[in-house]
Design a protein around this motif. Structure first.
Motif, PDB file in Angstrom:
ATOM      1  N   TYR A 155       0.836  -1.209   0.000  1.00 15.17           N
ATOM      2  CA  TYR A 155       0.000   0.000   0.000  1.00 15.17           C
ATOM      3  C   TYR A 155       0.871   1.260   0.000  1.00 15.17           C
ATOM      4  N   ALA A 156       1.915   1.272   0.827  1.00 17.91           N
ATOM      5  CA  ALA A 156       2.808   2.437   0.878  1.00 17.91           C
ATOM      6  C   ALA A 156       3.502   2.651  -0.461  1.00 17.91           C
TER       7      ALA A 156
ATOM      8  N   LEU B 184       3.659   6.142  -5.486  1.00 17.24           N
ATOM      9  CA  LEU B 184       3.733   6.294  -6.940  1.00 17.24           C
ATOM     10  C   LEU B 184       2.551   7.062  -7.506  1.00 17.24           C
ATOM     11  N   LYS B 185       1.630   7.502  -6.643  1.00 22.22           N
ATOM     12  CA  LYS B 185       0.464   8.237  -7.103  1.00 22.22           C
ATOM     13  C   LYS B 185       0.765   9.720  -7.247  1.00 22.22           C
ATOM     14  N   PRO B 186       0.167  10.383  -8.239  1.00 24.48           N
ATOM     15  CA  PRO B 186       0.218  11.844  -8.266  1.00 24.48           C
ATOM     16  C   PRO B 186      -0.532  12.424  -7.073  1.00 24.48           C
TER      17      PRO B 186
ATOM     18  N   PHE C 285      -4.034   1.257  -6.541  1.00 23.99           N
ATOM     19  CA  PHE C 285      -3.063   1.411  -7.620  1.00 23.99           C
ATOM     20  C   PHE C 285      -3.545   2.485  -8.593  1.00 23.99           C
ATOM     21  N   THR C 286      -2.604   3.226  -9.119  1.00 20.39           N
ATOM     22  CA  THR C 286      -2.918   4.316 -10.033  1.00 20.39           C
ATOM     23  C   THR C 286      -2.633   3.905 -11.467  1.00 20.39           C
ATOM     24  N   ALA C 287      -3.388   4.514 -12.382  1.00 17.83           N
ATOM     25  CA  ALA C 287      -3.155   4.258 -13.800  1.00 17.83           C
ATOM     26  C   ALA C 287      -2.009   5.097 -14.343  1.00 17.83           C
TER      27      ALA C 287
ATOM     28  N   ILE D 228       5.089   9.670   2.394  1.00 17.22           N
ATOM     29  CA  ILE D 228       4.979   8.243   2.077  1.00 17.22           C
ATOM     30  C   ILE D 228       6.160   7.796   1.230  1.00 17.22           C
ATOM     31  N   ALA D 229       6.557   8.613   0.261  1.00 20.63           N
ATOM     32  CA  ALA D 229       7.730   8.275  -0.555  1.00 20.63           C
ATOM     33  C   ALA D 229       8.987   8.214   0.307  1.00 20.63           C
ATOM     34  N   GLY D 230       9.105   9.141   1.259  1.00 22.53           N
ATOM     35  CA  GLY D 230      10.244   9.106   2.176  1.00 22.53           C
ATOM     36  C   GLY D 230      10.247   7.870   3.046  1.00 22.53           C
ATOM     37  N   VAL D 231       9.069   7.436   3.475  1.00 17.82           N
ATOM     38  CA  VAL D 231       8.962   6.213   4.277  1.00 17.82           C
ATOM     39  C   VAL D 231       9.444   5.005   3.475  1.00 17.82           C
TER      40      VAL D 231
END
Length: 291
Positions: free
Chosen positions: A45-46, A51-53, A65-67, A259-262
């Motif tokens: 999930y993280a 990876l989401k905008p 999940f993102t397209a 979240i990206a940093g995590v």
């Protein structure tokens, strides 16, 4: 005729046994996959959220999940915060704590097992009793002591309260319990010093325990949050956990950045655990069975 019937019955029994065994293996495989999915879901999930905008975070129609996956969040983290400094600080603190805990634990365990001195059992019991004291109960006194010595915002202040561990002493002592005392006595008679005995004999045979304690000490130091938060006040000495938490604010952009940093700070922990998991299990079970 009778032998043919008997052989058919035996073959039928073997076939049923194999079918039952295969069915049991399939059930275990399904259960393992289900448990793994539950355990790994927070990580997946993280990763998906990172990876989401930022515009998709609070959309009602959004899925896990993102397209349109993007790595812009990771680039923004590197540009927004001195993430490299945080990671280097965490590595320095974790490695120093790991080496210190291994060194002090093996020396203390050697003394408790091989040497004879008055009050050894009482002293060992006192050390083991410290494992029942939660870290939160001593963190304020540690902070007052370290800050009183002028060690705030220093690497020494970050590592000082964690240079030794009662758990490490216990693990090494249990490992040495299977070691014949006669070998130590023979080495001592031949003129081998205690330090040479530890380096030449005990350390090589204690590699599983060293591996287990190394992983536990490194991950524990890497994931520290409260103590670095108290003792550091500048980016020069902040660890990665503190630096990542400072990326969070009220807007969605900072949420995906955090979240990206995590995810970034999880990578060393996952890599170390993946490659050292076998040694960790072996080291924790060393000395559990005698005979």
């Amino acid at each position: 005729m009778i032998e043919a019937k008997t052989n058919k019955k035996i073959m039928a029994v073997e076939k049923n046994r194999k079918s039952s065994k295969n069915f049991g293996q399939i059930i275990r495989l399904i259960l393992n996959i289900a448990v793994a999915a539950v355990v790994l879901f927070p990580l997946i999930y993280a990763l998906a959220m990172s990876l989401k905008p930022a515009s998709e975070i609070y959309q009602n129609s959004s899925t896990i999940f993102t397209a349109n996956p993007t790595v812009d969040n990771y680039i923004e983290v590197i540009e927004t915060a001195p993430i490299g400094t945080y990671i280097i600080n965490s590595f320095i603190v974790s490695i120093v704590i790991m080496i210190s805990q291994i060194g002090t634990a093996i020396i203390a365990a050697f003394a408790f097992h091989f040497l004879k001195f008055r009050g050894k059992a009482i002293l060992f019991a006192i050390i083991m009793s410290t494992m029942m004291i939660p870290g939160e109960a001593t963190i304020i006194s540690n902070f007052l002591m370290v800050s009183g010595w002028g060690l705030s915002n220093t690497y020494i202040g970050l590592v000082l309260p964690y240079l030794t561990t009662a758990m490490g002493i216990f693990l090494f002592k249990q490992s040495f319990a299977t070691f014949p005392m006669e070998i130590y006595e023979s080495a001592h008679i031949d003129g081998c010093s205690d330090l040479k005995f530890i380096i030449k004999i005990l350390i090589p045979i204690s590699r599983p325990v060293i591996g287990a304690l190394s992983v536990a000490a490194f991950l524990g130091a890497w994931n520290m949050y409260m103590w670095p938060l108290l003792i550091t006040g500048s980016d020069e000495y902040r660890t990665v956990q503190i630096g990542i938490s400072m990326l969070n604010s009220v807007d969605s952009q900072s949420m995906v950045l955090m979240i990206a940093g995590v995810v970034i700070c999880m990578i060393p922990s996952l890599v170390i655990f993946f490659f050292a998991r076998k040694n960790m299990i072996k080291g924790l079970t060393t000395g559990a069975v005698k005979g």
